[in-house]
Design a protein around this motif. Structure first.
Motif, mmCIF file in Angstrom:
data_model
loop_
_atom_site.group_PDB
_atom_site.id
_atom_site.type_symbol
_atom_site.label_atom_id
_atom_site.label_comp_id
_atom_site.label_asym_id
_atom_site.label_seq_id
_atom_site.Cartn_x
_atom_site.Cartn_y
_atom_site.Cartn_z
ATOM 1 N N ASN A 19 54.523 136.504 36.869
ATOM 2 C CA ASN A 19 55.538 135.812 35.952
ATOM 3 C C ASN A 19 54.947 134.609 37.098
ATOM 4 O O ASN A 19 54.680 134.005 38.007
ATOM 5 N N ILE A 20 55.081 132.974 35.426
ATOM 6 C CA ILE A 20 54.538 131.874 35.861
ATOM 7 C C ILE A 20 55.850 131.401 35.931
ATOM 8 O O ILE A 20 56.346 130.936 35.125
ATOM 9 N N VAL A 21 56.045 130.116 37.249
ATOM 10 C CA VAL A 21 57.513 130.216 37.471
ATOM 11 C C VAL A 21 57.198 128.494 37.803
ATOM 12 O O VAL A 21 56.067 127.821 38.371
ATOM 13 N N SER A 22 57.696 127.453 36.620
ATOM 14 C CA SER A 22 57.454 126.204 37.557
ATOM 15 C C SER A 22 58.876 125.362 37.465
ATOM 16 O O SER A 22 59.755 125.989 37.050
ATOM 17 N N ASP A 23 59.094 124.279 38.370
ATOM 18 C CA ASP A 23 60.049 123.378 38.271
ATOM 19 C C ASP A 23 59.943 122.282 36.770
ATOM 20 O O ASP A 23 59.333 121.178 36.898
ATOM 21 N N MET A 24 61.015 122.298 36.510
ATOM 22 C CA MET A 24 61.052 120.866 36.044
ATOM 23 C C MET A 24 62.625 120.516 35.435
ATOM 24 O O MET A 24 64.230 121.248 35.139
ATOM 25 N N GLY A 25 62.539 118.912 36.115
ATOM 26 C CA GLY A 25 63.777 118.705 35.953
ATOM 27 C C GLY A 25 65.240 119.620 37.155
ATOM 28 O O GLY A 25 65.949 119.214 36.839
ATOM 29 N N GLY A 26 65.088 120.259 38.166
ATOM 30 C CA GLY A 26 65.603 120.699 39.375
ATOM 31 C C GLY A 26 65.936 121.820 38.771
ATOM 32 O O GLY A 26 66.310 123.004 38.949
ATOM 33 N N GLU A 27 64.805 122.572 37.425
ATOM 34 C CA GLU A 27 65.317 124.154 36.837
ATOM 35 C C GLU A 27 64.717 124.382 36.656
ATOM 36 O O GLU A 27 63.017 123.407 36.622
ATOM 37 N N LYS A 28 64.389 125.942 37.453
ATOM 38 C CA LYS A 28 63.043 126.390 36.872
ATOM 39 C C LYS A 28 62.671 127.296 35.572
ATOM 40 O O LYS A 28 63.954 128.071 34.921
ATOM 41 N N VAL A 29 62.011 127.584 35.301
ATOM 42 C CA VAL A 29 61.149 127.529 33.790
ATOM 43 C C VAL A 29 60.320 128.970 34.181
ATOM 44 O O VAL A 29 60.049 128.661 35.168
ATOM 45 N N MET A 30 60.795 130.136 33.121
ATOM 46 C CA MET A 30 59.492 130.924 33.792
ATOM 47 C C MET A 30 58.758 131.717 32.382
ATOM 48 O O MET A 30 59.688 132.052 32.071
ATOM 49 N N LEU A 31 57.452 131.826 31.941
ATOM 50 C CA LEU A 31 56.767 132.833 31.179
ATOM 51 C C LEU A 31 56.214 133.887 32.214
ATOM 52 O O LEU A 31 56.035 134.241 32.756
ATOM 53 N N SER A 32 57.051 134.812 31.150
ATOM 54 C CA SER A 32 56.132 136.100 31.472
ATOM 55 C C SER A 32 55.986 136.313 30.404
ATOM 56 O O SER A 32 55.379 136.898 29.228
ATOM 57 N N VAL A 33 54.163 136.751 31.289
ATOM 58 C CA VAL A 33 52.977 137.091 29.863
ATOM 59 C C VAL A 33 53.070 138.797 29.874
ATOM 60 O O VAL A 33 52.668 138.472 28.190
ATOM 61 N N LYS A 34 53.449 138.853 30.736
ATOM 62 C CA LYS A 34 53.605 140.707 29.539
ATOM 63 C C LYS A 34 54.830 140.874 28.877
ATOM 64 O O LYS A 34 54.725 141.192 27.564
ATOM 65 N N ASN A 35 56.124 139.880 28.444
ATOM 66 C CA ASN A 35 56.850 139.640 27.514
ATOM 67 C C ASN A 35 56.821 138.818 26.287
ATOM 68 O O ASN A 35 57.338 139.270 25.029
ATOM 69 N N GLY A 36 55.511 137.971 27.009
ATOM 70 C CA GLY A 36 54.832 136.282 25.996
ATOM 71 C C GLY A 36 56.020 136.213 26.165
ATOM 72 O O GLY A 36 56.516 135.150 24.525
ATOM 73 N N LYS A 37 57.427 135.806 26.449
ATOM 74 C CA LYS A 37 58.563 134.876 26.895
ATOM 75 C C LYS A 37 58.704 133.911 27.558
ATOM 76 O O LYS A 37 57.816 134.473 29.153
ATOM 77 N N TYR A 38 59.905 132.559 27.380
ATOM 78 C CA TYR A 38 59.806 132.242 28.404
ATOM 79 C C TYR A 38 61.038 131.912 28.785
ATOM 80 O O TYR A 38 61.790 132.597 27.613
ATOM 81 N N TYR A 39 60.836 131.886 29.634
ATOM 82 C CA TYR A 39 62.896 131.944 29.730
ATOM 83 C C TYR A 39 63.454 130.016 30.999
ATOM 84 O O TYR A 39 62.640 130.384 31.923
ATOM 85 N N ASN A 40 64.476 130.287 30.713
ATOM 86 C CA ASN A 40 65.165 128.837 31.537
ATOM 87 C C ASN A 40 66.047 129.532 32.307
ATOM 88 O O ASN A 40 67.743 129.782 31.945
ATOM 89 N N LEU A 41 65.448 129.583 33.557
ATOM 90 C CA LEU A 41 66.325 130.756 34.783
ATOM 91 C C LEU A 41 67.588 128.799 35.515
ATOM 92 O O LEU A 41 68.353 129.838 35.439
ATOM 93 N N GLU A 90 65.364 142.061 30.807
ATOM 94 C CA GLU A 90 63.417 142.667 30.778
ATOM 95 C C GLU A 90 62.541 142.453 31.233
ATOM 96 O O GLU A 90 60.971 141.460 31.184
ATOM 97 N N GLY A 91 62.988 143.078 32.328
ATOM 98 C CA GLY A 91 61.507 144.016 33.434
ATOM 99 C C GLY A 91 61.371 142.887 34.362
ATOM 100 O O GLY A 91 59.638 143.203 34.483
ATOM 101 N N LEU A 92 61.735 141.283 34.942
ATOM 102 C CA LEU A 92 61.302 140.106 35.482
ATOM 103 C C LEU A 92 62.025 141.003 37.068
ATOM 104 O O LEU A 92 61.482 141.034 37.470
ATOM 105 N N ILE A 93 62.396 141.993 37.965
ATOM 106 C CA ILE A 93 63.185 142.049 38.549
ATOM 107 C C ILE A 93 63.288 143.581 38.483
ATOM 108 O O ILE A 93 62.996 144.680 37.912
ATOM 109 N N GLU A 94 62.932 144.082 39.630
ATOM 110 C CA GLU A 94 62.906 145.803 40.308
ATOM 111 C C GLU A 94 63.889 146.132 41.019
ATOM 112 O O GLU A 94 65.372 145.579 41.573
ATOM 113 N N ILE A 95 65.130 147.063 40.795
ATOM 114 C CA ILE A 95 65.728 147.390 41.664
ATOM 115 C C ILE A 95 65.970 148.473 42.247
ATOM 116 O O ILE A 95 65.498 149.908 41.835
#
Length: 98
Positions: A19-41, A90-95
């Protein structure tokens, strides 16, 4: 009563790589290449994301957050487990058990 949604405190969680993760103004945003979705964490979600870069037990994750933020144990457990549940869905973590 906490509904743990199948995620117990003794389970191990870890990020799914790729996943591609970036800091944006103190918040993390992520792009899941597999899902083709953006997430604001968000801010705390981004912190959780950083903490689960390597395998970590859920109870240890909660302890780390509790020691940093002034939050009641049950509320912390509920919020963290809910967040982790969404990441699993969303398939972003494993347990795992270990």
């Amino acid at each position: 009563m906490i509904k743990n949604k199948g995620i117990s405190l003794n389970k191990i969680v870890v990020q799914v790589k790729g996943n591609i993760v970036s800091d944006m103004g103190g918040e993390k945003v992520m792009l899941s290449v597999k899902n083709g979705k953006y997430y604001n964490l968000g801010e705390i979600g981004g912190e959780i994301w950083d903490l689960i870069e390597e395998k970590i037990p859920v109870n240890q994750l909660i302890s780390l957050l509790k020691s940093k933020y002034n939050v009641v144990q049950t509320e912390c457990e509920e919020q963290v487990i809910s967040f982790l549940y969404h990441l699993v869905e969303e398939g972003l973590i494993e347990i795992s058990d270990n």
